[in-house]
Design a protein around this motif. Sequence first.
Motif, short mmCIF file in Angstrom:
data_model
loop_
_atom_site.label_atom_id
_atom_site.label_comp_id
_atom_site.label_asym_id
_atom_site.label_seq_id
_atom_site.Cartn_x
_atom_site.Cartn_y
_atom_site.Cartn_z
N LEU A 142 -4.33 -18.57 -4.88
CA LEU A 142 -4.38 -19.78 -4.05
C LEU A 142 -3.58 -20.93 -4.68
N TYR B 152 2.98 -21.79 1.27
CA TYR B 152 1.79 -21.45 2.06
C TYR B 152 1.81 -20.03 2.61
N CYS C 191 -1.25 -17.53 1.76
CA CYS C 191 -2.09 -16.91 2.79
C CYS C 191 -1.98 -15.39 2.79
N SER D 207 -3.52 -13.91 -0.41
CA SER D 207 -4.97 -14.11 -0.44
C SER D 207 -5.65 -13.03 0.39
N ILE D 208 -5.06 -12.71 1.52
CA ILE D 208 -5.61 -11.66 2.38
C ILE D 208 -5.47 -10.29 1.71
#
Length: 168
Positions: free
Chosen positions: A128, A137, A141, A144-145
């Motif tokens: 993150l 970003y 994202c 992170s997934i």
Amino acid sequence: MFWLLIAILIAQRAAEMAVARQNEQKVKKQGAIEFGESHYPYIIIMHILFFLSLIAEVLLMNKQPSSWWIGIAAVILIVQAVRYWALCSLGAYWNTKILVVPGVELVKKGPYKWMKHPNYTVVILEILLIPLLYQAYVTMCLFSILNAVLLTVRIRAEDKALEEYSIK
């Protein structure tokens, strides 16, 4: 500054892999059993792709440091301190692989007094915070997934192995 950060992080990962290899040899001499071999390569690939994605997003999209970069960098440093606290608390039992020595008591010192998987929490925060530092970003994202999916598999395998072979 971006390339310095990347160089530091890659050097850090390379050093950790060297420690993991040494620790693997030590615990295998104690009879360690490896678990999660099938998902381990995907974790390595994800971490490599994370850095490639971060570099590509920052360079291709001309990303600049966040206006909050000092605060984000401070939190990243705190997260790194927790990483090494966890690593030192496990000593020779720390590894990037799931290696369990049957009959050995679970480590319950350092951050392991308060949480079961502090190093995975560190990885979540890094995925993150490091992209957030440069407003990357998409990388933040996407990875992170991916990390959440892989950690779900990883933590289940690790918890099962520790439950079966460790002393609580």
